[in-house]
Design a protein around this motif. Structure first.
Motif, mmCIF file in Angstrom:
data_model
loop_
_atom_site.group_PDB
_atom_site.id
_atom_site.type_symbol
_atom_site.label_atom_id
_atom_site.label_comp_id
_atom_site.label_asym_id
_atom_site.label_seq_id
_atom_site.Cartn_x
_atom_site.Cartn_y
_atom_site.Cartn_z
ATOM 1 N N ARG A 61 4.364 -5.537 8.474
ATOM 2 C CA ARG A 61 5.125 -5.944 7.287
ATOM 3 C C ARG A 61 5.149 -4.828 6.244
ATOM 4 N N GLN A 62 3.997 -4.213 6.014
ATOM 5 C CA GLN A 62 3.931 -3.170 4.991
ATOM 6 C C GLN A 62 4.691 -1.919 5.421
ATOM 7 N N LEU A 63 4.620 -1.573 6.694
ATOM 8 C CA LEU A 63 5.402 -0.439 7.171
ATOM 9 C C LEU A 63 6.895 -0.711 7.007
ATOM 10 N N GLN A 64 7.309 -1.925 7.308
ATOM 11 C CA GLN A 64 8.717 -2.292 7.141
ATOM 12 C C GLN A 64 9.130 -2.187 5.676
ATOM 13 N N ASP A 65 8.240 -2.618 4.775
ATOM 14 C CA ASP A 65 8.520 -2.515 3.339
ATOM 15 C C ASP A 65 8.727 -1.065 2.912
ATOM 16 N N GLU A 66 8.045 -0.144 3.620
ATOM 17 C CA GLU A 66 8.152 1.280 3.292
ATOM 18 C C GLU A 66 9.244 1.968 4.113
ATOM 19 N N GLY A 67 10.053 1.172 4.846
ATOM 20 C CA GLY A 67 11.147 1.741 5.629
ATOM 21 C C GLY A 67 10.688 2.488 6.861
ATOM 22 N N ALA A 68 9.558 2.072 7.429
ATOM 23 C CA ALA A 68 9.011 2.760 8.601
ATOM 24 C C ALA A 68 8.580 1.730 9.637
ATOM 25 N N ASP B 139 0.873 -1.174 0.000
ATOM 26 C CA ASP B 139 0.000 0.000 0.000
ATOM 27 C C ASP B 139 0.909 1.222 0.000
ATOM 28 N N ARG B 140 0.992 1.906 -1.139
ATOM 29 C CA ARG B 140 1.938 3.003 -1.285
ATOM 30 C C ARG B 140 1.561 4.232 -0.455
ATOM 31 N N LEU B 141 0.357 4.259 0.065
ATOM 32 C CA LEU B 141 -0.062 5.385 0.899
ATOM 33 C C LEU B 141 -0.284 4.965 2.345
ATOM 34 N N LEU B 142 0.220 3.779 2.703
ATOM 35 C CA LEU B 142 -0.014 3.277 4.059
ATOM 36 C C LEU B 142 0.586 4.207 5.106
ATOM 37 N N VAL B 143 1.821 4.647 4.897
ATOM 38 C CA VAL B 143 2.476 5.508 5.881
ATOM 39 C C VAL B 143 1.663 6.780 6.085
ATOM 40 N N GLN B 144 1.186 7.371 4.989
ATOM 41 C CA GLN B 144 0.357 8.573 5.118
ATOM 42 C C GLN B 144 -0.936 8.282 5.873
ATOM 43 N N GLY B 145 -1.524 7.109 5.612
ATOM 44 C CA GLY B 145 -2.760 6.741 6.287
ATOM 45 C C GLY B 145 -2.576 6.578 7.781
ATOM 46 N N VAL B 146 -1.449 5.956 8.172
ATOM 47 C CA VAL B 146 -1.161 5.781 9.597
ATOM 48 C C VAL B 146 -0.932 7.145 10.252
ATOM 49 N N ARG B 147 -0.153 7.996 9.587
ATOM 50 C CA ARG B 147 0.108 9.338 10.135
ATOM 51 C C ARG B 147 -1.200 10.105 10.339
ATOM 52 N N GLN B 148 -2.062 10.051 9.345
ATOM 53 C CA GLN B 148 -3.328 10.784 9.422
ATOM 54 C C GLN B 148 -4.168 10.279 10.586
ATOM 55 N N PHE B 149 -4.196 8.958 10.800
ATOM 56 C CA PHE B 149 -4.957 8.373 11.901
ATOM 57 C C PHE B 149 -4.387 8.816 13.242
ATOM 58 N N LEU B 150 -3.062 8.836 13.364
ATOM 59 C CA LEU B 150 -2.424 9.172 14.633
ATOM 60 C C LEU B 150 -2.551 10.655 14.977
ATOM 61 N N GLN B 151 -2.840 11.490 13.986
ATOM 62 C CA GLN B 151 -2.939 12.930 14.241
ATOM 63 C C GLN B 151 -4.171 13.306 15.055
ATOM 64 N N SER B 152 -5.198 12.461 15.057
ATOM 65 C CA SER B 152 -6.389 12.744 15.862
ATOM 66 C C SER B 152 -6.052 12.566 17.339
ATOM 67 N N ALA B 153 -6.532 13.482 18.160
ATOM 68 C CA ALA B 153 -6.168 13.484 19.580
ATOM 69 C C ALA B 153 -6.437 12.143 20.253
#
Length: 358
Positions: free
Chosen positions: A278-285, A241-255
């Motif tokens: 696994r997918q985060l690791q694939d994206e280097g995160a 998922d090429r936008l997984l990192v962005q999706g996780v960041r967006q979720f974590l931004q909510s208080a």
């Protein structure tokens, strides 16, 4: 989708999750054209007696073989859904018409527009809002007993092709279907991961519109290779998922999500915890890294833009006490929160600490 079927050594191996109702729909196509489905069933190693068992399931490999064989034998890639045949190669033509698009949004618009050249029995439409992209199917005539199989397969065709074209999984916000939940409703979770709603006005899938901006990553050579065995795209889920990192960041931004567990993050994204890591690791995160980056950015913003105390900011970004927050903040920026907030008072010539925006 044109597909050159390669018969697996054993079709009965693997998990049998495909509802027999879909096989019955293919048999109906044979009957419509006055043909005997016996050879197709035999090729797929499907016992004809299973057709009378509503609870029966077959494997994805068996579904692939009988679908591909039927499409070629009946010369109809729509398998009897529409008022006219879609000759062998029709969906391959749609793929070729879309593959030269600059991004997924243009590709899907072309797919919807060109599908009308194949048949006007259904209408495909892509609607885009700031929060979602919605691909819907509207039948223009009664599809009869082919209704479910047609809508499910077409949505999976387009979703599978879209994921392949951008080389990315596309998480679904919702999938809807205009009929009651069938006895095999549990199979929909495999085909359309995420919330599934029946008795809806239309058949549709919704996903984040950011995916529409991703570039097409395939060329003609890759397309030819895919078309030799395209049918698995209708049942297999894409891993990356090429936008997984962005999706996780967006979720974590909510208080309320700043201290979310891996289980909570994975549940929000409709994937397993193992897949998330696994997918985060694939994206280097990693999840912890993204949590730290989110907390750092929120802390910096609060220190710069508010007059809240260090203790209050510590709690707001998810730390149990001020001491642990100060220690973490120094690790992120090389400064204590107090020194960071006071840096502007030391004169305009002071330099930013190294690594502040790393």
């Amino acid at each position: 989708m044109s597909a050159k079927i390669v018969l697996p050594a054993s079709l009965s191996g693997g998990r049998a999750a495909t509802p027999i109702a879909f096989i019955r729909a293919i048999v109906l196509a044979y009957h419509r054209y006055g043909r005997d489905p016996a050879n197709a069933l035999a090729r797929a190693e499907i016992d004809p007696r299973l057709l009378d068992d509503p609870a029966a399931r077959v494997t994805a490999a068996q579904m692939e073989v009988i679908s591909g064989h039927a499409m070629q034998e009946l010369d109809d890639e729509a398998l009897g859904w529409f008022s006219r045949r879609l000759p062998w190669g029709s969906y391959g033509m749609l793929c070729r018409a879309s593959i030269t698009s600059p991004d997924l949004g243009v590709a899907l618009k072309r797919w919807c527009r060109h599908h009308r050249l194949l048949t006007d029995d259904i209408a495909l439409e892509l609607e885009i809002t700031p929060t979602s992209a919605r691909l819907s199917i509207t039948p223009q005539r009664d599809l009869g007993p082919m209704h479910e199989f047609c809508l499910v397969t077409l949505l999976r065709y387009v979703l599978g092709y879209a994921c392949w074209a951008i080389d990315s999984r596309i998480p679904l916000q919702e999938s809807t279907f205009p009929f009651p939940a069938p006895p095999h409703a549990d199979a929909y979770a495999l085909l359309f991961p995420g919330p599934v709603r029946f008795d809806a006005p239309q058949a549709a899938i919704r996903f984040e519109p950011r995916y529409l901006g991703l570039p097409i990553r395939r060329d003609e050579q890759a397309l030819r290779a895919m078309l030799h065995r395209a049918l698995p795209l209708t049942v297999l889920q894409y891993r990356r998922d090429r936008l997984l990192v962005q999706g996780v960041r967006q979720f974590l931004q909510s208080a309320g999500n700043r201290s979310a567990t891996a289980e909570q993050v994975a549940g929000h994204l409709h994937i397993s915890v193992r897949t998330l890591h696994r997918q985060l690791q694939d994206e280097g995160a990693s999840l912890q890294q993204l949590k730290d980056e989110t907390r750092r950015d929120q802390a910096i913003d609060l220190l710069d833009r508010s007059s809240r105390s260090i203790k209050q900011i510590s709690a707001l970004v998810g730390f149990s006490n001020e001491k642990s927050f100060s220690r973490a903040f120094r690790g992120w920026t090389g400064m204590s929160p107090q020194a960071f907030r006071g840096r502007g008072k030391r004169g305009q010539g002071s330099a930013e600490p190294a690594g502040l925006l790393a």
